[in-house]
Design a protein around this motif. Structure first.
Motif, PDB file in Angstrom:
ATOM      1  N   ARG A   1      -0.693  26.126  -2.351  1.00  0.00           N
ATOM      2  CA  ARG A   1       0.245  25.452  -3.258  1.00  0.00           C
ATOM      3  C   ARG A   1      -0.453  25.045  -4.546  1.00  0.00           C
ATOM      4  O   ARG A   1       0.080  25.232  -5.650  1.00  0.00           O
TER       5      ARG A   1
ATOM      6  N   LEU B   1       0.391  26.606  -8.218  1.00  0.00           N
ATOM      7  CA  LEU B   1       0.843  25.716  -9.287  1.00  0.00           C
ATOM      8  C   LEU B   1      -0.019  25.894 -10.534  1.00  0.00           C
ATOM      9  O   LEU B   1       0.490  25.952 -11.658  1.00  0.00           O
TER      10      LEU B   1
ATOM     11  N   TYR C   1       8.509  26.972 -12.074  1.00  0.00           N
ATOM     12  CA  TYR C   1       9.236  28.237 -12.176  1.00  0.00           C
ATOM     13  C   TYR C   1      10.462  28.078 -13.072  1.00  0.00           C
ATOM     14  O   TYR C   1      10.748  28.935 -13.929  1.00  0.00           O
TER      15      TYR C   1
ATOM     16  N   TYR D   1       8.067  28.266  -2.193  1.00  0.00           N
ATOM     17  CA  TYR D   1       9.036  28.138  -3.276  1.00  0.00           C
ATOM     18  C   TYR D   1       9.851  26.853  -3.220  1.00  0.00           C
ATOM     19  O   TYR D   1      10.456  26.455  -4.212  1.00  0.00           O
TER      20      TYR D   1
ATOM     21  N   TYR E   1       5.472  33.966  -9.022  1.00  0.00           N
ATOM     22  CA  TYR E   1       6.327  33.115  -8.182  1.00  0.00           C
ATOM     23  C   TYR E   1       6.926  33.920  -7.031  1.00  0.00           C
ATOM     24  O   TYR E   1       6.962  33.460  -5.885  1.00  0.00           O
TER      25      TYR E   1
ATOM     26  N   GLY F   1       4.937  32.673  -4.181  1.00  0.00           N
ATOM     27  CA  GLY F   1       5.805  31.564  -3.802  1.00  0.00           C
ATOM     28  C   GLY F   1       6.798  31.927  -2.723  1.00  0.00           C
ATOM     29  O   GLY F   1       6.922  31.222  -1.715  1.00  0.00           O
TER      30      GLY F   1
ATOM     31  N   ILE G   1       6.348  23.441  -7.515  1.00  0.00           N
ATOM     32  CA  ILE G   1       6.379  24.893  -7.702  1.00  0.00           C
ATOM     33  C   ILE G   1       7.710  25.313  -8.305  1.00  0.00           C
ATOM     34  O   ILE G   1       7.767  26.076  -9.285  1.00  0.00           O
TER      35      ILE G   1
END
Length: 568
Positions: A451, A455, A518, A509, A499, A503, A514
């Motif tokens: 994560r 990020l 996005y 996601y 992403y 993600g 996050i």
């Protein structure tokens, strides 16, 4: 009758308040904007009453058996052997109590309790109680909660049979089991046990006994975890009153309850009162020679967050300077803790507009990290991202000087490029490790690492897009309406691809940070596409403006179709 007594005690705990309750102040509480850095996890602090700290999987304190009456020969000998306060681990939010608790130094009871007629309770049940308690505690320390639960339940039954239903040993067993249920988030099972423990202690020692105060502190922690702020406040206020009377206003345990009450008041929006209590708790530690302790640093850091919440950046800067000075003196720049303290100060300075000082401080952080860490460590990527953001702000101040602005742009692009490279490498490495693992499930540590890396990657690509816009406007002596931003669009499309690749495939996601980054990327892209469409500058191979707007609605929760996976 027991249920009625428990309900009565719960009601009393919520209604109870100190006669010296601090005046309320109407201040709005906002969640603190997270400052990226690898967190420093405090040393776990579940202690046995005899012996050193032990490193454990869960951050909590367990009650130990009460002292023998014969051991209570002086006030000094009993104060430290009281029912210890809770200690919680770090959280992603500032709600949980996250600092270590008061040290417990007195001798542990051997498990026998003298009763009023002078006889000694010692039978098969008391022997089993001791074995179950010790074994359950060891399993709890190892994180084997199911096994520990069975033993703690057994210990409670043996205590009731061996000592009697209203004996303090039963209170000890109740609290142990309650603590386990708190860790398991079985709150409905934990609360009656906490209340029963307090009820027994009040009957055994009186309403103003220090053991009752410590147990009330624990119940306050339990309510705080659940955001039951009124209940937490009532428990802390009563515990504080007891500790002030018994321990005095210079005792670290008194300061601990004061600090946690301050946190509750902060969450209730009573900022001024919270600040005053937390400052007093810090002063007590400093006057007691603990000014450089982890406890004191954590409380100072929380005070910094209060100042940030209230937009008091001057206060936040001053307090963070104090933290950094203490870290420099005690640990030096060879410690990552000092580096993180300096980075936090730099980010506050950035918010306050002191960009040059922030840049110099971040550069020193980067130099130190390069000496302490591998070149591909994610902390270095984060440090570079922070520096790039400061450079972007400085660039806006130097546009009048083209050569100087160009140098700033080039340096910023170099920093962002390295941050992107390190973040991608970290993600690929973590994914490879997960693929080679026997278990398909990610650990909490791996999830946090992925994560964090994702990020940083998204933020760096987003910042790169902004940099490309600045660069284009800096070097093209034409009207902005006719400018094209292909490199900026490419950076944002890379952000979208990252992403989707990391993600969505890695189930990251749904994390708020996050998703927020996005969305920021999509909105920046929509602005660029609007500019291109309105000036006839649209290129093939890019998603349409409507597709991007649909994706924004989808992420925000509105109905839409997913944006196609178009590559730049």
């Amino acid at each position: 009758m027991m249920q009625m007594a428990l309900r009565s005690l719960a009601s009393k705990a919520v209604r109870s308040s100190s006669s010296s309750r601090v005046l309320s102040t109407n201040t709005r509480y906002n969640l603190i904007k997270s400052i990226h850095s690898t967190p420093v996890t405090p040393e776990p602090c579940i202690d046995k009453l005899t012996g050193p700290r032990v490193h454990i999987a869960h951050h909590a304190r367990l009650f130990m058996p009460p002292l023998h009456n014969s051991e209570e020969t002086s006030l000094a000998s009993t104060l430290a052997a009281l029912l210890p306060a809770l200690c919680f681990g770090l959280s992603l939010t500032p709600v949980l109590a996250d600092d270590a608790s008061t040290e417990v130094t007195a001798t542990d009871s051997i498990g026998l309790q003298k009763i009023e007629d002078g006889s000694v309770v010692s039978n098969i049940h008391t022997s089993k109680w001791r074995v179950f308690t010790d074994s359950g505690r060891d399993l709890f320390f190892q994180g084997k909660l199911e096994d520990a639960e069975r033993l703690f339940i057994g210990a409670l039954e043996e205590a009731r049979q061996g000592f009697g239903e209203r004996d303090p040993h039963v209170a000890s067993a109740c609290n142990n089991l309650a603590e386990l249920y708190r860790v398991k988030k079985a709150f409905d099972k934990a609360e009656p046990l906490y209340l029963e423990a307090i009820n027994i202690l009040e009957e055994s020692y009186g309403l103003e006994d220090i053991r009752v105060g410590a147990a009330l502190h624990n119940l306050g922690q339990f309510y705080l975890v659940q955001k039951k702020l009124d209940g937490a406040s009532a428990c802390y206020e009563r515990a504080l009153k007891i500790k002030r009377r018994v321990l005095g206003e210079a005792h670290a345990d008194y300061a601990e309850t004061m600090y946690h009450l301050g946190k509750v008041l902060h969450l209730q929006g009573k900022g001024k009162d919270a600040e005053a209590l937390i400052k007093d708790s810090i002063r007590i530690l400093e006057e007691g020679g603990q000014g450089e302790s982890f406890l004191c640093m954590r409380r100072l850091q929380y005070l910094v967050q209060i100042y940030i919440n209230s937009s008091n950046l001057t206060g936040a800067v001053d307090m963070q300077r104090k933290i950094l000075h203490t870290m420099e003196v005690s640990k030096g720049w060879e410690s990552l803790e000092t580096v993180i303290a300096a980075e936090r100060l730099a980010l506050i300075l950035e918010s306050a507009g002191s960009l040059t000082e922030a840049k110099l401080l971040l550069q020193r952080c980067l130099d130190s990290r390069r000496k302490l860490l591998r070149d591909d460590n994610i902390q270095i990527a984060a440090n570079m991202l922070h520096m790039a953001r400061v450079e972007l702000l400085l660039c806006s101040q130097t546009r009048g000087n083209i050569s100087e602005a160009t140098a700033v742009v080039d340096n910023t692009k170099h920093l962002l490029g390295n941050a992107i490279r390190i973040a991608r490498q970290a993600l690929d490495k973590l994914i490879k490790q997960g693929a080679n693992s026997k278990s398909n499930q990610l650990s909490k540590t791996d999830t946090y690492s992925e994560r964090t890396a994702l990020l940083i990657l998204l933020q760096a690509l987003n910042a790169l897009s902004q940099l490309e816009v600045t660069k284009a406007e800096l070097h093209e002596p034409v009207e902005k309406e006719t400018l094209r931003y292909p490199e900026a669009e490419k950076a944002l499309l890379d952000c979208i691809s990252a992403y989707k690749q990391y993600g969505i495939q890695r189930s990251l996601y749904n994390f708020g940070d996050i998703k927020g980054e996005y969305l920021s990327c999509l909105k920046h892209l929509s602005v660029l596409l609007t500019h291109s469409d309105s000036n006839g500058l649209k290129q093939s191979g890019r998603p349409s403006l409507q597709e991007v707007l649909n994706e924004i609605k989808r992420v925000e929760g509105g109905p839409s179709s997913s944006m196609p996976n178009k590559k730049p």
